[in-house]
Design a protein around this motif. Structure first.
Motif, short mmCIF file in Angstrom:
data_model
loop_
_atom_site.label_atom_id
_atom_site.label_comp_id
_atom_site.label_asym_id
_atom_site.label_seq_id
_atom_site.Cartn_x
_atom_site.Cartn_y
_atom_site.Cartn_z
N THR A 66 3.22 4.48 -2.90
CA THR A 66 3.51 4.91 -4.27
C THR A 66 4.86 4.32 -4.69
OG1 THR A 66 4.68 6.87 -3.52
CG2 THR A 66 2.28 7.10 -3.87
N TRP A 67 5.20 4.49 -5.94
CA TRP A 67 6.50 4.02 -6.41
C TRP A 67 7.62 4.72 -5.62
CZ3 TRP A 67 9.22 0.34 -8.13
CH2 TRP A 67 10.47 0.55 -8.69
N LYS A 68 7.46 6.00 -5.35
CA LYS A 68 8.47 6.75 -4.61
C LYS A 68 8.64 6.19 -3.19
CE LYS A 68 9.61 11.42 -3.15
NZ LYS A 68 9.20 12.82 -3.13
N VAL A 69 7.54 5.89 -2.52
CA VAL A 69 7.60 5.30 -1.16
C VAL A 69 8.25 3.92 -1.24
CG1 VAL A 69 6.18 4.36 0.72
CG2 VAL A 69 5.63 6.59 -0.27
N TYR A 70 7.84 3.12 -2.23
CA TYR A 70 8.39 1.78 -2.40
C TYR A 70 9.90 1.82 -2.62
CZ TYR A 70 7.87 -3.17 -3.44
OH TYR A 70 7.94 -4.54 -3.39
N GLN A 111 -4.62 -1.10 -8.86
CA GLN A 111 -4.38 0.34 -8.89
C GLN A 111 -2.91 0.63 -8.71
OE1 GLN A 111 -6.64 2.14 -5.75
NE2 GLN A 111 -6.37 0.39 -4.41
N ARG A 112 -2.48 1.74 -9.28
CA ARG A 112 -1.07 2.10 -9.28
C ARG A 112 -0.56 2.44 -7.88
NH1 ARG A 112 3.18 3.56 -12.25
NH2 ARG A 112 4.24 5.50 -11.78
N ASP A 113 -1.29 3.22 -7.14
CA ASP A 113 -0.95 3.56 -5.76
C ASP A 113 -2.08 3.02 -4.89
OD1 ASP A 113 1.13 5.02 -6.89
OD2 ASP A 113 0.04 6.90 -6.78
N TRP A 114 -1.74 2.42 -3.77
CA TRP A 114 -2.78 1.85 -2.93
C TRP A 114 -2.62 2.32 -1.50
CZ3 TRP A 114 1.17 -0.82 -5.21
CH2 TRP A 114 2.11 -1.40 -4.35
N LEU A 115 -3.71 2.20 -0.77
CA LEU A 115 -3.75 2.63 0.61
C LEU A 115 -3.32 1.48 1.52
CD1 LEU A 115 -4.64 5.07 2.35
CD2 LEU A 115 -6.85 3.95 2.59
N ARG A 116 -2.41 1.77 2.44
CA ARG A 116 -1.99 0.80 3.45
C ARG A 116 -2.51 1.30 4.80
NH1 ARG A 116 3.95 -1.72 4.32
NH2 ARG A 116 3.15 -3.01 2.66
N VAL A 117 -3.26 0.45 5.47
CA VAL A 117 -3.84 0.81 6.76
C VAL A 117 -3.32 -0.17 7.81
CG1 VAL A 117 -5.97 1.11 8.06
CG2 VAL A 117 -5.93 1.66 5.62
N ILE A 118 -2.71 0.37 8.86
CA ILE A 118 -2.22 -0.44 9.97
C ILE A 118 -3.01 0.00 11.21
CG2 ILE A 118 -0.23 -1.13 11.35
CD1 ILE A 118 1.48 -0.24 8.87
N SER A 119 -3.79 -0.94 11.76
CA SER A 119 -4.66 -0.65 12.90
C SER A 119 -4.18 -1.39 14.13
CB SER A 119 -6.10 -1.08 12.60
OG SER A 119 -6.56 -0.47 11.42
#
Length: 161
Positions: free
Chosen positions: A9-13, A84-92
């Motif tokens: 999200t913008w807050k995380v960024y 999309q405004r907020d996106w999912l980040r997946v680290i596997s």
């Protein structure tokens, strides 16, 4: 397999921006610009030359606004790219590699690319040899947990700092 996923999200960024601003080299430049701005402000008061006032405002912009505006532009470009405004980040983490997937982007790293692990509270930074950083959050594991992930990484890389 171990998997960590969270929404960017913008807050995380922005939290990432503030983390980067506190790194020693960046912090040194910030202190330099603040001191230079104070000197320019003092000279503006003492000499009443408008050019010193302009330099003071440029220093203030450099310290407080430049990075935020750059981050906003970068975030907006990613929003446009991902749709999309907020996106999912997946680290596997699997037996062969570390995979980062977000939006339409997919990047794979070898375990030998990892050079350091830093932890602080809920945050984990996996630092790569090329100084890139993979950020994980201990409470965002959807498969496995941080201890299992750390064991897997250390098994593949040996002990990291």
């Amino acid at each position: 397999m171990v998997k960590n996923e969270y929404r960017v999200t913008w807050k995380v960024y922005m939290s990432w921006l503030w983390e980067n601003k506190r790194k020693p080299a960046r912090l040194g430049f910030t202190v330099f610009w603040i001191l230079f701005g104070l000197v320019a402000a003092g000279m503006a008061v003492a000499s009443r030359f408008a050019v010193y006032l302009v330099i003071t405002f440029l220093c203030l912009y450099r310290v407080f606004m430049r990075d935020i505006l750059y981050a906003k532009r970068q975030y907006r470009a990613m929003v446009n790219s991902y749709g999309q405004r907020d996106w999912l980040r997946v680290i596997s983490f699997d037996e062969m590699q570390v995979s980062l997937v977000e939006g339409n982007l997919s990047v794979h790293y070898k375990y030998s690319d990892l050079s350091k692990i830093r932890e602080k509270g809920n945050k984990v930074w996996l630092i790569l040899r090329d100084e890139k950083v993979l950020r994980l959050y201990k409470d965002c594991f959807v498969e496995g947990d941080w201890e299992k992930c750390r064991t897997l990484i250390e098994g593949k890389c040996g002990s990291l700092q």
